[in-house]
Design a protein around this motif. Structure first.
Motif, short mmCIF file in Angstrom:
data_model
loop_
_atom_site.label_atom_id
_atom_site.label_comp_id
_atom_site.label_asym_id
_atom_site.label_seq_id
_atom_site.Cartn_x
_atom_site.Cartn_y
_atom_site.Cartn_z
N GLY A 1 0.78 -1.23 0.00
CA GLY A 1 0.00 0.00 0.00
C GLY A 1 0.81 1.28 0.00
O GLY A 1 1.99 1.30 0.33
N SER A 2 0.15 2.36 -0.36
CA SER A 2 0.79 3.66 -0.39
C SER A 2 0.76 4.30 0.99
O SER A 2 -0.06 3.97 1.84
CB SER A 2 0.07 4.57 -1.39
OG SER A 2 -1.28 4.76 -1.00
N PHE A 3 1.67 5.24 1.22
CA PHE A 3 1.74 6.00 2.47
C PHE A 3 2.26 7.37 2.08
O PHE A 3 3.39 7.50 1.61
CB PHE A 3 2.68 5.33 3.47
CG PHE A 3 2.62 5.89 4.87
CD1 PHE A 3 2.07 5.15 5.91
CD2 PHE A 3 3.12 7.15 5.15
CE1 PHE A 3 2.01 5.65 7.20
CE2 PHE A 3 3.08 7.67 6.44
CZ PHE A 3 2.52 6.93 7.47
N ALA A 4 1.45 8.41 2.26
CA ALA A 4 1.84 9.74 1.79
C ALA A 4 1.45 10.81 2.79
O ALA A 4 0.44 10.70 3.49
CB ALA A 4 1.19 10.03 0.43
N VAL A 5 2.27 11.86 2.83
CA VAL A 5 1.99 13.06 3.61
C VAL A 5 1.93 14.21 2.61
O VAL A 5 2.88 14.43 1.85
CB VAL A 5 3.09 13.32 4.65
CG1 VAL A 5 2.82 14.65 5.36
CG2 VAL A 5 3.17 12.18 5.65
N GLN A 6 0.80 14.94 2.60
CA GLN A 6 0.67 16.04 1.67
C GLN A 6 0.49 17.36 2.40
O GLN A 6 -0.10 17.43 3.47
CB GLN A 6 -0.50 15.82 0.70
CG GLN A 6 -1.88 15.93 1.33
CD GLN A 6 -2.99 15.80 0.30
OE1 GLN A 6 -2.76 15.40 -0.84
NE2 GLN A 6 -4.21 16.15 0.69
N THR A 7 1.06 18.40 1.79
CA THR A 7 0.86 19.78 2.25
C THR A 7 0.22 20.54 1.09
O THR A 7 -0.14 19.96 0.07
CB THR A 7 2.19 20.44 2.65
OG1 THR A 7 2.98 20.65 1.46
CG2 THR A 7 2.96 19.57 3.63
N ASP A 8 0.12 21.84 1.22
CA ASP A 8 -0.45 22.64 0.15
C ASP A 8 0.45 22.66 -1.08
O ASP A 8 -0.02 22.89 -2.19
CB ASP A 8 -0.69 24.06 0.66
CG ASP A 8 -1.58 24.86 -0.28
OD1 ASP A 8 -2.56 24.29 -0.79
OD2 ASP A 8 -1.30 26.05 -0.51
N THR A 9 1.77 22.40 -0.88
CA THR A 9 2.70 22.51 -2.01
C THR A 9 3.34 21.20 -2.43
O THR A 9 3.86 21.11 -3.54
CB THR A 9 3.84 23.50 -1.69
OG1 THR A 9 4.62 22.99 -0.59
CG2 THR A 9 3.29 24.88 -1.33
N ALA A 10 3.32 20.17 -1.58
CA ALA A 10 4.08 18.96 -1.90
C ALA A 10 3.40 17.71 -1.37
O ALA A 10 2.57 17.75 -0.47
CB ALA A 10 5.48 19.06 -1.31
N VAL A 11 3.80 16.57 -1.97
CA VAL A 11 3.39 15.25 -1.49
C VAL A 11 4.65 14.41 -1.32
O VAL A 11 5.43 14.26 -2.26
CB VAL A 11 2.44 14.54 -2.48
CG1 VAL A 11 2.06 13.17 -1.94
CG2 VAL A 11 1.19 15.37 -2.72
N ALA A 12 4.86 13.89 -0.11
CA ALA A 12 5.98 13.00 0.17
C ALA A 12 5.42 11.60 0.37
O ALA A 12 4.52 11.39 1.18
CB ALA A 12 6.74 13.44 1.42
N SER A 13 5.97 10.62 -0.37
CA SER A 13 5.39 9.29 -0.30
C SER A 13 6.46 8.22 -0.42
O SER A 13 7.53 8.43 -1.00
CB SER A 13 4.34 9.10 -1.41
OG SER A 13 4.93 9.27 -2.68
N ALA A 14 6.15 7.04 0.12
CA ALA A 14 7.05 5.89 0.05
C ALA A 14 6.30 4.66 0.50
O ALA A 14 5.25 4.74 1.15
CB ALA A 14 8.28 6.09 0.93
#
Length: 209
Positions: A123-136
């Motif tokens: 599965g995916s795991f992501a943290v998003q803000t107004d400007t970026a998405v960090a995922s792994a």
């Protein structure tokens, strides 16, 4: 400007939609395993103290005060820690009957978080803000909302950071970082110096292992 004043209209709209279902209709996806200082949870328009052992549901918004920290452990063994003056929503966390993660998404409104992702390849795991998405799929990193945008630091494994405006992405190795400003590509990965790394880790505290 206070925390509420920094919430963007796009993320606020997402909060309102995701919060429409009552917690009574959902199963908890995690629980608090570390709590320091003033921390609260916003659920169904009600703010309650966030204490060790508190259950966390999809759509919950976690808020921390000055010099406060909280860590939530999820059913697949992954965790998310929020540092001081942070606001983050558990937008999605789905675990299959066997306990494997199928998807996870956190929406950061302010502050800084540390993600520790377990179960490689599930599965995916992501943290998003107004400007970026960090995922792994299996890694560890921090993400911080700054006056200039979003700063992401890789700590373990590999993390992809993508600009929500341009779609451009970079990949971070351990202790490499990038900054993503509104409307811009992520900056090229660079190894952060010890002072910046130390400050970042001091804000979020130790990882849950």
């Amino acid at each position: 400007m206070g925390i509420a004043g920094r919430i963007t209209p796009l993320l606020l709209a997402g909060l309102m939609v995701a919060g429409s279902a009552s917690a009574a209709d959902r199963a908890p996806v995690g629980r608090v395993v570390r709590q320091e200082g003033s921390t609260v949870i916003l659920r169904d328009d009600i703010r309650s103290p966030l204490l060790i052992g508190t259950s966390v549901f999809t759509s919950d918004v976690i808020e921390t005060g000055f010099s406060s920290r909280v860590t939530v452990l999820f059913g697949d063994g992954s965790s998310l820690s929020a540092g001081p003056e942070s606001r983050v929503q558990v937008s999605d966390y789905t675990i299959d009957p066997q306990g494997g993660r199928t998807s996870a998404l956190f929406s950061m409104l302010s502050g800084i978080v540390r993600a520790v992702v377990r179960q490689a390849g599930l599965g995916s795991f992501a943290v998003q803000t107004d400007t970026a998405v960090a995922s792994a799929r299996s890694t560890e990193w921090t993400a911080e909302i700054t006056p200039a945008g979003t700063a992401v630091l890789g700590l373990e494994g590999v993390v992809e950071v993508r600009s929500r405006s341009t779609g451009a992405a970079v990949t971070l190795a351990p202790f490499e970082g990038t900054d993503v400003a509104s409307g811009r590509d992520p900056t090229p990965p660079v190894t952060w110096g010890a002072p910046r790394v130390d400050r970042t880790l001091r804000l979020v505290g130790p990882a849950n292992r």
